[in-house]
Design a protein around this motif. Structure first.
Motif, PDB file in Angstrom:
ATOM      1  N   THR A  51       0.780  -1.356   0.102  1.00 37.00           N
ATOM      2  CA  THR A  51       0.048  -0.025  -0.106  1.00 37.00           C
ATOM      3  C   THR A  51       0.797   1.279  -0.037  1.00 37.00           C
ATOM      4  O   THR A  51       0.586   2.108  -0.463  1.00 37.00           O
ATOM      5  N   SER A  52       2.151   1.455   0.463  1.00 36.92           N
ATOM      6  CA  SER A  52       3.141   2.499   0.641  1.00 36.92           C
ATOM      7  C   SER A  52       3.436   2.697  -0.808  1.00 36.92           C
ATOM      8  O   SER A  52       3.945   3.822  -0.906  1.00 36.92           O
ATOM      9  N   VAL A  53       3.703   1.763  -1.729  1.00 41.14           N
ATOM     10  CA  VAL A  53       4.557   2.050  -2.837  1.00 41.14           C
ATOM     11  C   VAL A  53       3.485   1.719  -4.215  1.00 41.14           C
ATOM     12  O   VAL A  53       3.334   2.523  -5.273  1.00 41.14           O
ATOM     13  N   LEU A  54       2.412   0.808  -4.095  1.00 40.43           N
ATOM     14  CA  LEU A  54       1.394   0.753  -5.001  1.00 40.43           C
ATOM     15  C   LEU A  54       0.127   0.415  -4.673  1.00 40.43           C
ATOM     16  O   LEU A  54      -0.648  -0.446  -4.489  1.00 40.43           O
ATOM     17  N   ASP A  65       1.164  -8.927   2.758  1.00 41.33           N
ATOM     18  CA  ASP A  65       0.913  -7.834   1.750  1.00 41.33           C
ATOM     19  C   ASP A  65       1.899  -6.817   1.756  1.00 41.33           C
ATOM     20  O   ASP A  65       1.625  -5.542   1.881  1.00 41.33           O
ATOM     21  N   VAL A  66       3.268  -7.440   1.688  1.00 49.61           N
ATOM     22  CA  VAL A  66       4.481  -6.350   1.591  1.00 49.61           C
ATOM     23  C   VAL A  66       5.088  -6.531   0.102  1.00 49.61           C
ATOM     24  O   VAL A  66       4.810  -7.662  -0.563  1.00 49.61           O
ATOM     25  N   LEU A  67       5.937  -5.792   0.011  1.00 50.30           N
ATOM     26  CA  LEU A  67       6.742  -5.898  -0.976  1.00 50.30           C
ATOM     27  C   LEU A  67       7.916  -7.011  -0.966  1.00 50.30           C
ATOM     28  O   LEU A  67       8.442  -7.029   0.266  1.00 50.30           O
ATOM     29  N   PHE A  68       8.224  -7.741  -1.847  1.00 51.02           N
ATOM     30  CA  PHE A  68       9.210  -8.847  -1.726  1.00 51.02           C
ATOM     31  C   PHE A  68      10.437  -8.409  -2.395  1.00 51.02           C
ATOM     32  O   PHE A  68      10.400  -7.582  -3.430  1.00 51.02           O
ATOM     33  N   HIS A  69      11.497  -8.917  -1.721  1.00 54.02           N
ATOM     34  CA  HIS A  69      12.583  -8.583  -2.707  1.00 54.02           C
ATOM     35  C   HIS A  69      13.005  -9.760  -3.633  1.00 54.02           C
ATOM     36  O   HIS A  69      13.362 -10.929  -3.309  1.00 54.02           O
ATOM     37  N   GLY A  70      12.927  -9.388  -4.867  1.00 55.89           N
ATOM     38  CA  GLY A  70      12.869 -10.479  -6.065  1.00 55.89           C
ATOM     39  C   GLY A  70      14.351 -10.661  -6.660  1.00 55.89           C
ATOM     40  O   GLY A  70      14.464 -11.787  -6.882  1.00 55.89           O
ATOM     41  N   GLY A  71      15.292  -9.775  -6.162  1.00 56.64           N
ATOM     42  CA  GLY A  71      16.597 -10.020  -6.514  1.00 56.64           C
ATOM     43  C   GLY A  71      17.521  -8.927  -6.774  1.00 56.64           C
ATOM     44  O   GLY A  71      16.804  -7.780  -6.503  1.00 56.64           O
ATOM     45  N   PRO A  72      18.719  -8.779  -6.940  1.00 59.02           N
ATOM     46  CA  PRO A  72      19.554  -7.830  -7.087  1.00 59.02           C
ATOM     47  C   PRO A  72      19.595  -6.802  -8.465  1.00 59.02           C
ATOM     48  O   PRO A  72      20.208  -5.964  -8.171  1.00 59.02           O
ATOM     49  N   VAL A  73      18.917  -7.214  -9.219  1.00 56.61           N
ATOM     50  CA  VAL A  73      18.667  -6.507 -10.515  1.00 56.61           C
ATOM     51  C   VAL A  73      17.371  -5.551 -10.589  1.00 56.61           C
ATOM     52  O   VAL A  73      16.378  -5.880 -10.217  1.00 56.61           O
ATOM     53  N   THR A  75      16.363  -3.023  -8.583  1.00 61.08           N
ATOM     54  CA  THR A  75      15.787  -3.075  -7.355  1.00 61.08           C
ATOM     55  C   THR A  75      14.993  -1.829  -7.188  1.00 61.08           C
ATOM     56  O   THR A  75      13.855  -1.904  -6.181  1.00 61.08           O
ATOM     57  N   ASP A  76      14.930  -0.967  -8.085  1.00 59.11           N
ATOM     58  CA  ASP A  76      14.028   0.445  -8.174  1.00 59.11           C
ATOM     59  C   ASP A  76      12.940   0.249  -9.004  1.00 59.11           C
ATOM     60  O   ASP A  76      11.840   1.218  -9.093  1.00 59.11           O
ATOM     61  N   SER A  77      12.729  -1.132  -9.469  1.00 49.53           N
ATOM     62  CA  SER A  77      11.221  -1.259 -10.386  1.00 49.53           C
ATOM     63  C   SER A  77      10.644  -2.515  -9.665  1.00 49.53           C
ATOM     64  O   SER A  77      11.185  -3.097  -9.004  1.00 49.53           O
ATOM     65  N   ALA A  78       9.335  -2.425 -10.139  1.00 49.40           N
ATOM     66  CA  ALA A  78       8.498  -3.432  -9.520  1.00 49.40           C
ATOM     67  C   ALA A  78       7.994  -4.630 -10.426  1.00 49.40           C
ATOM     68  O   ALA A  78       7.595  -4.172 -11.666  1.00 49.40           O
ATOM     69  N   LEU A  79       7.952  -5.683 -10.194  1.00 47.71           N
ATOM     70  CA  LEU A  79       7.530  -6.781 -11.171  1.00 47.71           C
ATOM     71  C   LEU A  79       6.075  -7.477 -10.168  1.00 47.71           C
ATOM     72  O   LEU A  79       6.293  -7.842  -9.028  1.00 47.71           O
ATOM     73  N   ALA A  80       5.323  -7.930 -10.834  1.00 46.74           N
ATOM     74  CA  ALA A  80       3.890  -8.538 -10.142  1.00 46.74           C
ATOM     75  C   ALA A  80       3.729  -9.738 -10.793  1.00 46.74           C
ATOM     76  O   ALA A  80       3.706  -9.841 -12.074  1.00 46.74           O
ATOM     77  N   LEU A  81       3.608 -10.643  -9.856  1.00 45.28           N
ATOM     78  CA  LEU A  81       3.091 -12.043 -10.502  1.00 45.28           C
ATOM     79  C   LEU A  81       1.682 -12.193  -9.935  1.00 45.28           C
ATOM     80  O   LEU A  81       1.471 -12.038  -8.966  1.00 45.28           O
ATOM     81  N   ALA A  82       0.878 -13.077 -10.921  1.00 46.74           N
ATOM     82  CA  ALA A  82      -0.406 -13.393 -10.583  1.00 46.74           C
ATOM     83  C   ALA A  82      -0.589 -14.539 -11.074  1.00 46.74           C
ATOM     84  O   ALA A  82      -0.146 -15.052 -12.139  1.00 46.74           O
ATOM     85  N   GLU A  83      -1.818 -15.387 -10.587  1.00 46.34           N
ATOM     86  CA  GLU A  83      -2.076 -16.674 -11.256  1.00 46.34           C
ATOM     87  C   GLU A  83      -3.484 -16.403 -11.540  1.00 46.34           C
ATOM     88  O   GLU A  83      -4.325 -15.533 -10.903  1.00 46.34           O
ATOM     89  N   VAL A  84      -4.125 -16.939 -12.914  1.00 46.40           N
ATOM     90  CA  VAL A  84      -5.399 -16.996 -13.328  1.00 46.40           C
ATOM     91  C   VAL A  84      -5.941 -18.201 -12.582  1.00 46.40           C
ATOM     92  O   VAL A  84      -5.383 -19.279 -12.572  1.00 46.40           O
ATOM     93  N   GLY A 126      12.798  -5.582  -7.834  1.00 42.85           N
ATOM     94  CA  GLY A 126      13.931  -6.238  -8.634  1.00 42.85           C
ATOM     95  C   GLY A 126      13.498  -7.465  -8.895  1.00 42.85           C
ATOM     96  O   GLY A 126      12.628  -8.095  -8.862  1.00 42.85           O
ATOM     97  N   TYR A 127      14.518  -8.145  -9.696  1.00 43.93           N
ATOM     98  CA  TYR A 127      14.577  -9.445 -10.190  1.00 43.93           C
ATOM     99  C   TYR A 127      15.998 -10.102  -9.915  1.00 43.93           C
ATOM    100  O   TYR A 127      16.816  -9.589  -9.860  1.00 43.93           O
ATOM    101  N   SER A 128      15.988 -11.327 -10.298  1.00 42.15           N
ATOM    102  CA  SER A 128      17.210 -12.102 -10.314  1.00 42.15           C
ATOM    103  C   SER A 128      17.170 -12.364 -11.975  1.00 42.15           C
ATOM    104  O   SER A 128      16.497 -12.996 -12.530  1.00 42.15           O
ATOM    105  N   GLY A 129      18.685 -12.187 -12.559  1.00 36.21           N
ATOM    106  CA  GLY A 129      18.890 -12.382 -13.846  1.00 36.21           C
ATOM    107  C   GLY A 129      20.127 -13.017 -14.030  1.00 36.21           C
ATOM    108  O   GLY A 129      21.246 -12.807 -13.213  1.00 36.21           O
ATOM    109  N   TRP A 130      20.168 -14.031 -15.096  1.00 34.79           N
ATOM    110  CA  TRP A 130      21.503 -14.798 -15.382  1.00 34.79           C
ATOM    111  C   TRP A 130      21.818 -14.516 -16.876  1.00 34.79           C
ATOM    112  O   TRP A 130      20.763 -14.695 -17.802  1.00 34.79           O
TER     113      TRP A 130
END
Length: 187
Positions: A51-54, A65-73, A75-84, A126-130
């Protein structure tokens, strides 16, 4: 490189993985091909409420219902996953399938367009990338266990115990790794 690719699987950090970004991490691989791999750490919640960011997305995010640390890449952007949900006739606007019933949510889409069309949404900073071949090399060097994911892993209510729980459900000696102490020097 041609296969095997790890899309839809979990990377579970081995106790030998010393990178502080990934110690005791469980990473869900969202996309993996000859161009590299992309994933998100699913067991590292932050203290920052969504709620504090989105704020517009708050009602759609699952607990915690908190932001998760998705990875070191990025980190100033957000990515959202959802299931249908099963049996949905058409994919909701603003949602793009990754695999199975899991996809990415376009956070620029008005939330009301996705209401009722997705469940189990989680937001990652953020996210994790290789790069190509990097993840395969890290697995070969013993940094990661590659295991099958279960649908609830990405949206677990208790993310901080996921590393041990994922290892415990594995066959043979891998289940024993779940008992490995956080700091073996204290043994």
């Amino acid at each position: 490189m041609s296969g095997p690719y790890f899309t839809g699987q979990l990377l579970v950090a081995t106790p030998a993985l010393s990178d502080p970004n990934f110690a005791r991490s469980v990473v869900l691989i969202l996309d993996h091909d000859g161009d590299g791999a992309l994933g998100v750490v699913v067991n590292k919640p932050t203290d920052l409420p969504v709620t504090s960011v989105l704020a517009p997305w708050t009602d759609m995010v699952c607990q915690p219902d908190v932001l998760f640390h998705g990875g070191p890449v990025a980190t100033d952007s957000a990515l959202a996953l959802a299931e249908v949900p099963d049996g949905l006739d058409a994919e909701p606007l603003g949602w793009r399938r990754l695999y199975g019933r899991l996809g990415l949510v376009d956070l620029d889409t008005p939330p009301e367009l996705l209401a009722g069309g997705v469940r189990g949404m989680r937001v990652f900073a953020g996210y994790s990338g290789w790069s190509p071949g990097q993840l395969e090399a890290e697995v070969k060097e013993g940094g990661w266990y590659v295991v099958d994911s279960e649908p609830a892993d990405a949206f677990t209510l208790d993310p901080t115990t996921l590393w041990r729980r994922v290892l415990r459900r594995q066959p043979d000696e891998l289940a024993l790794v779940a008992t490995f102490p956080d700091d073996p020097t204290l043994n």
